[in-house]
Design an enzyme around this catalytic site. Structure first.
Site, short mmCIF file in Angstrom:
data_model
loop_
_atom_site.label_atom_id
_atom_site.label_comp_id
_atom_site.label_asym_id
_atom_site.label_seq_id
_atom_site.Cartn_x
_atom_site.Cartn_y
_atom_site.Cartn_z
NE ARG A 63 -3.05 2.88 0.62
CZ ARG A 63 -4.23 3.46 0.47
NH1 ARG A 63 -5.31 2.74 0.42
NH2 ARG A 63 -4.33 4.75 0.33
NE ARG A 89 -8.16 1.31 -5.99
CZ ARG A 89 -8.13 -0.01 -5.91
NH1 ARG A 89 -7.79 -0.60 -4.78
NH2 ARG A 89 -8.45 -0.75 -6.94
CB ILE A 90 -8.35 5.59 1.31
CG1 ILE A 90 -9.76 5.09 1.65
CG2 ILE A 90 -7.84 6.53 2.39
CD1 ILE A 90 -9.79 4.06 2.74
CB THR A 106 -17.89 14.39 -6.07
OG1 THR A 106 -19.31 14.33 -6.05
CG2 THR A 106 -17.36 13.47 -7.15
CG HIS A 107 -19.64 10.32 -0.51
ND1 HIS A 107 -19.07 9.08 -0.65
CD2 HIS A 107 -20.72 10.15 0.31
CE1 HIS A 107 -19.75 8.20 0.07
NE2 HIS A 107 -20.76 8.82 0.66
CG ASP A 143 -16.30 9.33 1.69
OD1 ASP A 143 -15.56 9.79 0.79
OD2 ASP A 143 -16.85 8.22 1.61
C1 GRF Z 1 -20.10 9.14 -8.56
O1 GRF Z 1 -21.45 9.09 -8.13
C2 GRF Z 1 -19.16 9.26 -7.41
O2 GRF Z 1 -19.61 10.09 -6.39
C3 GRF Z 1 -19.13 7.82 -6.94
O3 GRF Z 1 -19.05 7.07 -8.13
C4 GRF Z 1 -19.68 7.79 -9.17
C5 GRF Z 1 -18.69 7.95 -10.28
O4 GRF Z 1 -19.32 8.20 -11.47
N1 GRF Z 1 -18.08 7.57 -6.01
P1 GRF Z 1 -18.51 8.55 -12.82
O5 GRF Z 1 -17.37 7.55 -12.94
O6 GRF Z 1 -18.02 9.95 -12.71
O7 GRF Z 1 -19.52 8.37 -13.91
#
Ligand code: GRF
Length: 198
Positions: A63, A89-90, A106-107, A143
């Site tokens: 890792r 991945r973290i 983005t989550h 997150d």
């Molecule tokens: C997004 O909803 C992101 O938040 C999540 O996986 C999705 C990725 O979508 N972790 P894309 O690969 O950008 O279409």
């Protein structure tokens, strides 16, 4: 002068695509880093003439060597911001130390509810009626970094993981592009957990 951004992807890359379409406003996408080959995100980068690099954990003995390779790959593009757009991945210490408060994620849930790899499924299983998406700065947790922006999305009767995720992704792409555009133009100030884009 436009900011240089690197986008990290693991999947289809629709968020990357939205960022590509809005590029040349306040930023240029100077590189894409993926954790595996053959994914849609890399194809979208190639189609837009953006250099792509694969840093696959399977190619590293452990890792920490993958963490270092990731940080080196990102730094090679000399970005001012790093955007995790569906990067599953973290981010380890080397990249966090190289880009403090400069990595955005983005989550697909309203954090701090439903962090982790299955945010959409977990919200459904919990019986939540509203979920959404969160754009946040990345710290050493999963997150847990300071929130830049959130949008709510309703869960409807009869929804499944795919239908909710698709509805979230429409809102998520718009939010991510808006926040990245503003961050690259204006920067942000961070006071504990409170982030302000001036
Ligand atoms: C997004 O909803 C992101 O938040 C999540 O996986 C999705 C990725 O979508 N972790 P894309 O690969 O950008 O279409």
């Amino acid at each position: 002068m436009r900011a240089r951004i690197v986008v990290l992807v693991s999947g289809a890359g629709t968020n990357l695509h939205a960022l590509i379409e809005a590029a040349h406003t306040s930023y240029d996408i100077v590189g894409v880093v993926a954790d595996r080959a053959g994914i849609g995100g890399l194809r979208r980068a190639e189609a837009a003439d953006i250099p792509g690099v694969v840093i696959d954990p399977g190619s590293y003995p452990d890792r920490s060597s993958w963490d270092r390779a990731l940080a080196i790959a990102i730094a090679g593009f000399d970005p001012s911001w790093v955007i995790c757009a569906g990067f599953m991945r973290i981010i380890g210490a080397p990249a966090l130390e190289a880009f403090p408060l400069r990595i955005v994620n983005t989550h697909p849930a309203l954090l701090p509810a439903f962090p982790g790899a299955h945010g959409v499924r977990d919200a459904l299983d919990y019986g939540a009626k509203v979920t959404g998406c969160t754009v946040h700065l990345v710290d050493e947790g999963v997150d847990t970094g300071p929130v830049l922006a959130q949008r709510a999305v309703e869960i409807h009767e009869g929804d499944d993981e795919a239908s909710v995720h698709e509805r979230i992704k429409v809102v998520e792409r718009e939010l991510l592009v808006d926040i990245v555009t503003r961050l690259c133009a204006l920067g942000c100030t961070v006071d504990g957990r409170k982030v302000t884009i001036p």
